[in-house]
Scaffold this active site. Structure first.
Site, PDB file in Angstrom:
ATOM      1  N   LYS A  81       0.849  -1.185   0.000  1.00 15.63           N
ATOM      2  CA  LYS A  81       0.000   0.000   0.000  1.00 15.63           C
ATOM      3  C   LYS A  81       0.894   1.249   0.000  1.00 15.63           C
ATOM      4  O   LYS A  81       1.927   1.267   0.680  1.00 15.63           O
ATOM      5  CB  LYS A  81      -0.889  -0.031   1.251  1.00 15.63           C
ATOM      6  CG  LYS A  81      -1.976   1.003   1.347  1.00 15.63           C
ATOM      7  CD  LYS A  81      -2.807   0.730   2.595  1.00 15.63           C
ATOM      8  CE  LYS A  81      -3.974   1.673   2.764  1.00 15.63           C
ATOM      9  NZ  LYS A  81      -4.799   1.324   3.961  1.00 15.63           N
ATOM     10  N   SER A 156      -9.537   1.233   3.134  1.00 17.27           N
ATOM     11  CA  SER A 156      -8.746   2.108   2.297  1.00 17.27           C
ATOM     12  C   SER A 156      -7.682   1.369   1.475  1.00 17.27           C
ATOM     13  O   SER A 156      -7.092   1.939   0.568  1.00 17.27           O
ATOM     14  CB  SER A 156      -8.047   3.163   3.163  1.00 17.27           C
ATOM     15  OG  SER A 156      -7.101   2.578   4.050  1.00 17.27           O
ATOM     16  N   SER A 180      -9.671  -1.072   7.126  1.00 17.47           N
ATOM     17  CA  SER A 180      -9.088  -0.824   5.816  1.00 17.47           C
ATOM     18  C   SER A 180      -8.416  -2.016   5.158  1.00 17.47           C
ATOM     19  O   SER A 180      -8.155  -1.998   3.961  1.00 17.47           O
ATOM     20  CB  SER A 180      -8.088   0.334   5.898  1.00 17.47           C
ATOM     21  OG  SER A 180      -8.771   1.552   6.096  1.00 17.47           O
TER      22      SER A 180
END
Length: 443
Positions: A81, A156, A180
């Site tokens: 990420k 997310s 997330s």
């Protein structure tokens, strides 16, 4: 062959490398070629790391030939990420506020994973500063959902999930502050692990709410999640062999978690409960009357810390943020220090009560999300729909963050419908063994 590799799990690829059936260099090139061909607009990967990945793959190939692999995922390609610092590579956390940010050192978890032989393919897109469960990000990019671009992917860690769902990585590393990791995993029929706060170091990870932030893997199966966690910790994965559901005590959380479920989520969850019970699990119903009070503290705790972390930068350039995300941050602007401290004090008290309520159970189970992935166009056009769907997406996962434990989401076989198991703090080994047994029952 390369296409077959891209559908394999990380553990299976690692075994192939160890047995000499898979060349790490060819494997790396297969993923790099696929990313170039299938993600040409870079909606999944914010940036690729081809030179780094090729060098790491070549080193892994040499170790494989010499019979001195560093671990079960040596030579296996993974994604990160884009809030994990990697020296010399941009790290912008999905936000124009951080455009041009290039760290000069690796995050601790990156260092550990690469020391164990992981191949870093690239950095994946995410919700802006990791503060949304939908994965919609008009400021940088919105990754596609596995069913098509008309649905949001979940956030997310949106690009992390997409990198797996589209066969562009063998494992993915995300972060989980309120869901997330688990929301995008649940909506993309993947496994996602929320670790206990403080278990995995946050050094070199762009923060959102440091007291809630955690690092965890998204994976194709529980075995992969266990091995990826070991990479992040620099340790050994728990032994999942012989894991069974027979006699496992599972508490079905009824308070809050089953409210307003989409009919498909309700049906998927009920069918999954039936399979777990037939596999020998003992299901009981759990009421947690203090849980609504804990949930009511979230609008104080999350925005206040997020604004405390980012408020100055947001106030200096509010036009550089998507309005819906900026408004979430601004919700913390008026929270006073005494209110914040009092809210945390009360949450700590409620955590003690929760621990007592769930004692005697091996895990608490609930649907990962109450809703299905909403249509991108709908939440983009309707601010109220965005807010409502975002809060609903994060509602169940946030229970795990508020209560401070670890949590694992598993696919149920119903599309976009995950089942979540929650366990006490630092009980990841037990949770993963239970998850492996549940996974076998849910297939």
């Amino acid at each position: 062959m390369a296409q077959d590799w891209r559908q394999m799990g990380a553990a299976a690829l690692g075994r192939g490398i160890a047995a000499g059936r898979i060349d790490p260099v060819a494997l790396c090139e297969a993923y790099l070629d696929a990313a170039a061909a299938e993600d040409p607009k870079q909606l999944i990967y914010a940036r690729m790391l081809p030179d780094r990945a090729r060098a790491q793959a070549a080193a892994a190939a040499g170790r494989a030939r010499a019979g001195c692999l560093r671990g079960p995922l040596d030579g296996v390609p993974i994604s990160w990420k884009d809030l994990f610092d990697i020296a010399g590579a941009g790290c912008e956390a999905g936000s124009r506020l951080l455009t041009g940010r290039v760290p000069d050192r690796d995050a601790e978890v990156v260092r550990r994973a690469e020391a164990a032989g992981a191949v870093s393919l690239g950095k994946t897109h995410l919700s802006e500063l990791a503060f949304s469960g939908l994965g919609y990000n008009p400021m940088t990019a919105t990754p596609p959902h596995r069913s098509g671009p008309d649905r949001v992917p979940g956030g997310s860690s949106s690009g992390a999930a997409a990198s797996l769902a589209f066969g562009l990585a063998a494992g993915a590393i995300g972060s989980d502050t309120g869901g997330s990791v688990r929301v995008p995993a649940g909506w993309n029929d993947l496994v996602g692990l929320k670790t206990t706060g403080g278990r995995v170091p946050l050094d070199g990870v762009v923060p959102l709410c440091a007291r809630f932030d955690t690092v965890g893997p998204l994976a194709r199966c529980v075995e992969d999640a266990a091995l990826l966690l070991a990479l992040l910790e620099g340790g050994r994965a728990p032994d999942l062999r012989g894991a069974r559901l027979s006699g496992a005590r599972l508490a079905v959380l009824e308070t809050v978690a089953l409210d307003d479920l989409d009919p498909a989520q309700a049906a998927g969850f009920d069918a999954a409960l039936g399979r777990l019970e037939r596999a020998g699990a003992r299901l009981t119903r759990l009421a947690a009357p203090d849980l609504p009070e804990a949930m009511a503290l979230a609008p104080t705790l999350y925005p206040a810390e997020a604004w405390g972390t980012w408020g100055d930068r947001i106030a200096a350039a509010p036009e550089r943020m998507y309005d819906r995300v900026r408004e979430r941050f601004e919700g913390g602007r008026g929270v006073t220090g005494p209110d914040f401290v009092a809210a945390w004090r009360r949450l700590d008290e409620l955590r003690v009560g929760w621990a007592a309520a769930v004692a005697g159970h091996d895990a608490v189970i609930l649907p990962t999300t109450a809703n299905l992935p909403p249509e991108t166009a709908h939440i983009a056009a309707d601010a109220d729909a965005y807010v409502a769907q975002n809060l609903l997406a994060l509602r169940n996962t946030r229970i795990g963050n508020l209560m401070g434990g670890c949590a694992l989401t598993l696919p149920t076989g119903a599309p976009c419908c995950g089942l979540m198991l929650m366990a006490p703090p630092l009980a990841e080994a037990r949770l993963l063994r239970l998850g492996a047994a549940a996974e076998a029952a849910l297939v």
